[in-house]
Design a protein around this motif. Structure first.
Motif, PDB file in Angstrom:
ATOM      1  N   ALA A  25       0.837  -1.213   0.000  1.00  0.00           N
ATOM      2  CA  ALA A  25       0.000   0.000   0.000  1.00  0.00           C
ATOM      3  C   ALA A  25       0.867   1.256   0.000  1.00  0.00           C
ATOM      4  CB  ALA A  25      -0.939  -0.006   1.206  1.00  0.00           C
ATOM      5  N   LEU A  26       1.941   1.240   0.764  1.00  0.00           N
ATOM      6  CA  LEU A  26       2.840   2.390   0.800  1.00  0.00           C
ATOM      7  C   LEU A  26       3.522   2.574  -0.555  1.00  0.00           C
ATOM      8  CD1 LEU A  26       4.175   4.715   2.264  1.00  0.00           C
ATOM      9  CD2 LEU A  26       5.801   3.079   3.263  1.00  0.00           C
ATOM     10  N   PHE A  27       3.996   1.503  -1.143  1.00  0.00           N
ATOM     11  CA  PHE A  27       4.601   1.579  -2.472  1.00  0.00           C
ATOM     12  C   PHE A  27       3.627   2.199  -3.473  1.00  0.00           C
ATOM     13  CE2 PHE A  27       4.722  -0.402  -6.675  1.00  0.00           C
ATOM     14  CZ  PHE A  27       5.872   0.188  -7.161  1.00  0.00           C
ATOM     15  N   GLU A  28       2.410   1.702  -3.490  1.00  0.00           N
ATOM     16  CA  GLU A  28       1.410   2.205  -4.444  1.00  0.00           C
ATOM     17  C   GLU A  28       1.094   3.677  -4.205  1.00  0.00           C
ATOM     18  OE1 GLU A  28      -1.741  -0.650  -3.957  1.00  0.00           O
ATOM     19  OE2 GLU A  28      -0.717  -2.142  -5.208  1.00  0.00           O
ATOM     20  N   ALA A  29       1.000   4.088  -2.950  1.00  0.00           N
ATOM     21  CA  ALA A  29       0.709   5.489  -2.630  1.00  0.00           C
ATOM     22  C   ALA A  29       1.863   6.398  -3.051  1.00  0.00           C
ATOM     23  CB  ALA A  29       0.423   5.632  -1.134  1.00  0.00           C
ATOM     24  N   TRP A  96       9.145  20.727   7.737  1.00  0.00           N
ATOM     25  CA  TRP A  96       7.725  20.477   7.422  1.00  0.00           C
ATOM     26  C   TRP A  96       7.350  19.048   7.833  1.00  0.00           C
ATOM     27  CZ3 TRP A  96       5.814  16.529   4.474  1.00  0.00           C
ATOM     28  CH2 TRP A  96       4.434  16.512   4.348  1.00  0.00           C
ATOM     29  N   PHE A  97       8.182  18.078   7.446  1.00  0.00           N
ATOM     30  CA  PHE A  97       7.854  16.684   7.729  1.00  0.00           C
ATOM     31  C   PHE A  97       7.778  16.420   9.230  1.00  0.00           C
ATOM     32  CE2 PHE A  97       9.047  12.323   8.711  1.00  0.00           C
ATOM     33  CZ  PHE A  97       7.970  11.674   8.113  1.00  0.00           C
ATOM     34  N   GLY A 112      16.557   8.698  11.159  1.00  0.00           N
ATOM     35  CA  GLY A 112      17.954   9.038  10.975  1.00  0.00           C
ATOM     36  C   GLY A 112      18.043  10.206  10.014  1.00  0.00           C
ATOM     37  N   LYS A 113      19.155  10.331   9.310  1.00  0.00           N
ATOM     38  CA  LYS A 113      19.331  11.475   8.407  1.00  0.00           C
ATOM     39  C   LYS A 113      18.310  11.488   7.272  1.00  0.00           C
ATOM     40  CE  LYS A 113      24.186  12.166   9.375  1.00  0.00           C
ATOM     41  NZ  LYS A 113      25.544  12.153   8.866  1.00  0.00           N
ATOM     42  N   SER A 114      18.122  10.374   6.615  1.00  0.00           N
ATOM     43  CA  SER A 114      17.113  10.296   5.557  1.00  0.00           C
ATOM     44  C   SER A 114      16.173   9.116   5.757  1.00  0.00           C
ATOM     45  CB  SER A 114      17.780  10.177   4.184  1.00  0.00           C
ATOM     46  OG  SER A 114      18.362   8.897   4.019  1.00  0.00           O
ATOM     47  N   CYS A 115      16.379   8.362   6.800  1.00  0.00           N
ATOM     48  CA  CYS A 115      15.635   7.126   7.036  1.00  0.00           C
ATOM     49  C   CYS A 115      14.568   7.313   8.102  1.00  0.00           C
ATOM     50  CB  CYS A 115      16.603   6.033   7.480  1.00  0.00           C
ATOM     51  SG  CYS A 115      15.785   4.473   7.875  1.00  0.00           S
ATOM     52  N   ILE A 116      13.351   6.952   7.746  1.00  0.00           N
ATOM     53  CA  ILE A 116      12.229   6.983   8.683  1.00  0.00           C
ATOM     54  C   ILE A 116      11.866   5.525   8.947  1.00  0.00           C
ATOM     55  CG2 ILE A 116       9.908   7.859   9.105  1.00  0.00           C
ATOM     56  CD1 ILE A 116      10.569   9.756   6.587  1.00  0.00           C
ATOM     57  N   ASP A 127      -0.477   8.032   4.075  1.00  0.00           N
ATOM     58  CA  ASP A 127      -0.853   9.297   3.437  1.00  0.00           C
ATOM     59  C   ASP A 127       0.218  10.369   3.635  1.00  0.00           C
ATOM     60  OD1 ASP A 127      -3.175   8.112   2.585  1.00  0.00           O
ATOM     61  OD2 ASP A 127      -4.423   9.013   4.130  1.00  0.00           O
ATOM     62  N   LEU A 128       0.802  10.436   4.812  1.00  0.00           N
ATOM     63  CA  LEU A 128       1.832  11.435   5.083  1.00  0.00           C
ATOM     64  C   LEU A 128       3.092  11.167   4.247  1.00  0.00           C
ATOM     65  CD1 LEU A 128       2.910  13.885   6.621  1.00  0.00           C
ATOM     66  CD2 LEU A 128       3.563  12.318   8.473  1.00  0.00           C
ATOM     67  N   LEU A 129       3.492   9.916   4.139  1.00  0.00           N
ATOM     68  CA  LEU A 129       4.684   9.591   3.347  1.00  0.00           C
ATOM     69  C   LEU A 129       4.425   9.822   1.860  1.00  0.00           C
ATOM     70  CD1 LEU A 129       5.915   6.447   5.281  1.00  0.00           C
ATOM     71  CD2 LEU A 129       6.747   8.804   5.456  1.00  0.00           C
TER      72      LEU A 129
END
Length: 151
Positions: A25-29, A96-97, A112-116, A127-129
Motif C-alpha cells: 500500500a505504501l509503495f502504491e501510494a 515540514w515533515f 535518521g538522516k534520511s531514514c524513517i 498518506d503522510l509519506l
C-alpha cells in the motif's frame, strides 16, 4: 530484507506476510504521489525511486552507472524503512515533515538522516509519506543534489 530480486513485483511478493499489505500500500501510494520523471526499480536491496539516466545522464556521483537515487522503501529485519534524500538535503522540507508527523501521528518519530523507521506496520502513516513524496519534482531534486555536491 536484503534481496537479489530484480523487480519490484518480486520484492513485494517476497515480503513477510505481516508486512506485505502495508509495504504494498505504501509503495502504491508513493508511486501515485511522485511527480513525473522518477522511475521505480530494485536498487541497493530495496525498492528505489530514482532519476533515470535519460533525465540525469551523470547518474549518482558515488557510482555514475547508477541512476540518481531519490527515495527508497525497504523491509528491514526489525522495521519498515522509508528513505527520502530530500529531507536530508532540504532543511525546510525536513522541518515540514517533522511538524506534520507530530501533528498527525501518535508517538515519537524514529528517524535518521534520511531514514524513517516503523517497527509496527500498523503505524505507518501512508498518506503522510505519500504527501512527502509529492513535494519535490525531479528538477527540484537535481538542483538540490547538484547544490549539495558543490559544497
Amino acid at each position: 530484507m536484503q534481496t537479489a530480486l530484480k523487480t519490484v513485483e518480486q520484492y513485494l511478493q517476497e515480503l513477510p506476510e505481516d508486512r506485505k499489505p502495508v509495504v504494498t500500500a505504501l509503495f502504491e501510494a508513493i508511486q501515485k504521489a511522485l511527480p513525473p520523471g522518477f522511475q521505480t526499480e530494485v536498487s541497493y536491496g530495496m525498492i528505489g525511486f530514482t532519476v533515470p539516466h535519460s533525465i540525469y545522464p551523470a547518474g549518482y556521483h558515488c557510482n555514475p552507472k547508477d541512476p540518481l537515487p531519490f527515495a527508497g522503501l525497504a523491509s528491514q529485519k526489525n522495521h519498515i524503512a522509508f528513505y527520502h534524500m530530500g529531507i536530508y538535503a532540504d532543511p525546510a522540507l525536513l522541518d515540514w515533515f517533522q511538524k506534520a508527523y507530530a501533528e498527525r501521528v501518535p508517538g515519537k518519530l524514529d528517524m535518521g538522516k534520511s531514514c524513517i523507521r516503523f517497527k509496527n506496520p500498523a503505524k505507518v502513516p501512508i498518506d503522510l509519506l505519500a504527501e512527502l513524496s509529492s513535494k519535490m519534482t525531479v528538477d527540484d531534486w537535481i538542483a538540490l543534489y547538484e547544490k549539495q555536491l558543490k559544497k
